[in-house]
Design a protein around this motif. Structure first.
Motif, PDB file in Angstrom:
ATOM      1  N   GLN A 144      50.206  40.044  14.466  1.00 37.39           N
ATOM      2  CA  GLN A 144      50.165  40.326  13.038  1.00 37.39           C
ATOM      3  C   GLN A 144      48.698  40.345  12.657  1.00 37.39           C
ATOM      4  N   PHE A 145      48.341  41.174  11.699  1.00 36.83           N
ATOM      5  CA  PHE A 145      46.938  41.227  11.326  1.00 36.83           C
ATOM      6  C   PHE A 145      46.767  41.473   9.838  1.00 36.83           C
ATOM      7  N   SER A 146      45.611  41.060   9.369  1.00 40.59           N
ATOM      8  CA  SER A 146      45.204  41.260   7.985  1.00 40.59           C
ATOM      9  C   SER A 146      43.766  41.768   8.032  1.00 40.59           C
ATOM     10  N   GLY A 175      38.584  41.367   9.787  1.00 36.07           N
ATOM     11  CA  GLY A 175      39.994  41.318  10.127  1.00 36.07           C
ATOM     12  C   GLY A 175      40.334  40.023  10.827  1.00 36.07           C
ATOM     13  N   THR A 176      41.588  39.645  10.745  1.00 45.93           N
ATOM     14  CA  THR A 176      42.105  38.470  11.437  1.00 45.93           C
ATOM     15  C   THR A 176      43.449  38.833  12.033  1.00 45.93           C
ATOM     16  N   SER A 177      43.630  38.503  13.312  1.00 45.17           N
ATOM     17  CA  SER A 177      44.926  38.745  13.949  1.00 45.17           C
ATOM     18  C   SER A 177      45.499  37.424  14.427  1.00 45.17           C
ATOM     19  N   ILE A 178      46.818  37.367  14.485  1.00 46.13           N
ATOM     20  CA  ILE A 178      47.522  36.191  15.000  1.00 46.13           C
ATOM     21  C   ILE A 178      48.421  36.686  16.129  1.00 46.13           C
ATOM     22  N   ASP A 179      48.211  36.133  17.330  1.00 49.28           N
ATOM     23  CA  ASP A 179      48.955  36.601  18.497  1.00 49.28           C
ATOM     24  C   ASP A 179      50.275  35.848  18.668  1.00 49.28           C
ATOM     25  N   GLU A 180      50.988  36.155  19.763  1.00 48.88           N
ATOM     26  CA  GLU A 180      52.299  35.553  20.028  1.00 48.88           C
ATOM     27  C   GLU A 180      52.235  34.033  20.138  1.00 48.88           C
ATOM     28  N   SER A 181      51.088  33.503  20.551  1.00 49.79           N
ATOM     29  CA  SER A 181      50.920  32.056  20.706  1.00 49.79           C
ATOM     30  C   SER A 181      50.470  31.388  19.419  1.00 49.79           C
ATOM     31  N   ASN A 182      50.454  32.155  18.323  1.00 55.03           N
ATOM     32  CA  ASN A 182      50.015  31.675  17.012  1.00 55.03           C
ATOM     33  C   ASN A 182      48.513  31.362  16.980  1.00 55.03           C
ATOM     34  N   GLN A 183      47.758  31.984  17.888  1.00 52.46           N
ATOM     35  CA  GLN A 183      46.303  31.850  17.921  1.00 52.46           C
ATOM     36  C   GLN A 183      45.707  32.884  16.965  1.00 52.46           C
ATOM     37  N   SER A 184      44.726  32.453  16.188  1.00 54.97           N
ATOM     38  CA  SER A 184      44.067  33.328  15.227  1.00 54.97           C
ATOM     39  C   SER A 184      42.762  33.858  15.818  1.00 54.97           C
ATOM     40  N   SER A 226      39.354  36.385  14.763  1.00 52.61           N
ATOM     41  CA  SER A 226      38.625  37.149  13.743  1.00 52.61           C
ATOM     42  C   SER A 226      37.860  38.279  14.409  1.00 52.61           C
ATOM     43  N   TYR A 227      37.680  39.380  13.675  1.00 54.73           N
ATOM     44  CA  TYR A 227      36.953  40.528  14.218  1.00 54.73           C
ATOM     45  C   TYR A 227      36.328  41.331  13.088  1.00 54.73           C
ATOM     46  N   SER A 228      35.351  42.136  13.463  1.00 58.57           N
ATOM     47  CA  SER A 228      34.705  43.025  12.489  1.00 58.57           C
ATOM     48  C   SER A 228      34.655  44.461  13.001  1.00 58.57           C
ATOM     49  N   GLU A 229      35.288  44.708  14.162  1.00 56.40           N
ATOM     50  CA  GLU A 229      35.401  46.049  14.727  1.00 56.40           C
ATOM     51  C   GLU A 229      36.816  46.216  15.256  1.00 56.40           C
ATOM     52  N   ILE A 230      37.392  47.392  15.045  1.00 55.25           N
ATOM     53  CA  ILE A 230      38.725  47.659  15.564  1.00 55.25           C
ATOM     54  C   ILE A 230      38.665  47.847  17.074  1.00 55.25           C
ATOM     55  N   MET A 231      37.752  48.668  17.525  1.00 56.97           N
ATOM     56  CA  MET A 231      37.585  48.914  18.950  1.00 56.97           C
ATOM     57  C   MET A 231      36.113  48.797  19.296  1.00 56.97           C
TER      58      MET A 231
END
Length: 181
Positions: free
Chosen positions: A110-112, A123-132, A134-139
């Protein structure tokens, strides 16, 4: 797969450029837009094209973006999406703006994200392990430690030609394992 047209785009020098149209799987019009050529920040010899949304209709044919203003559900058609994600947010002046939320199936995240004039701010993503995360580039393109010139020099200095072969030109094939480092 269902025989309906998915998109109509025009290309110039390998980049989509100019007016374009997209359709939903059910055959109704999804979006009208225009690809605008912008400089590549990372590689000055290359260009990128960026999709500016003019009008957008949901799959029930309700217009959600009019003259570049409104809200939109992006199933990966705005930016090439390798994660097969779906996200929702505002369109302002034809580009993503303010807060966008979404999720992908593979991998399950999930991401915001926050955009300003179509540019990702954070941006911030949360993976399957509920780990958060942060990022500032998509790729971000993977680059060798020390840069590409150091890599070329390494290959040049470490390439060993088999004695039984006389090398008259050709290709050198390599394999890499790329990780976060």
């Amino acid at each position: 797969e269902n025989g309906n047209v998915k998109s109509l785009k025009y290309y110039k020098e390998h980049y989509p450029e100019g007016k374009c149209t997209f359709w939903h799987e059910n055959g109704t019009k999804k979006a009208e837009g225009e690809y605008v050529i912008v400089p590549n920040k990372e590689f000055k010899d290359f260009k990128n094209s960026r999709l500016k949304i003019v009008n957008y209709w949901d799959d029930k044919n309700v217009q959600k973006v009019i003259d570049g203003e409104g809200e939109l559900e992006d199933d990966g058609f705005i930016e090439t999406d390798h994660l097969h994600s779906v996200s929702n947010g505002k369109i302002k002046n034809g580009y993503k703006d303010e807060n966008w939320i979404g999720k992908s199936k593979t991998p399950k995240i999930q991401f915001s994200e926050v955009y300003k004039n179509g540019e990702l701010v954070s941006g911030t993503s949360i993976d399957e392990s509920n780990q958060s995360h942060s990022y500032s580039e998509i790729m971000k393109r993977a680059d060798p430690a020390g840069g590409i010139e150091v890599f070329y020099k390494y290959v040049q200095n470490n390439f060993i030609q088999p004695e039984s072969q006389s090398f008259k030109g050709g290709k050198v094939l390599t394999k890499f394992d790329i990780d976060e480092n």
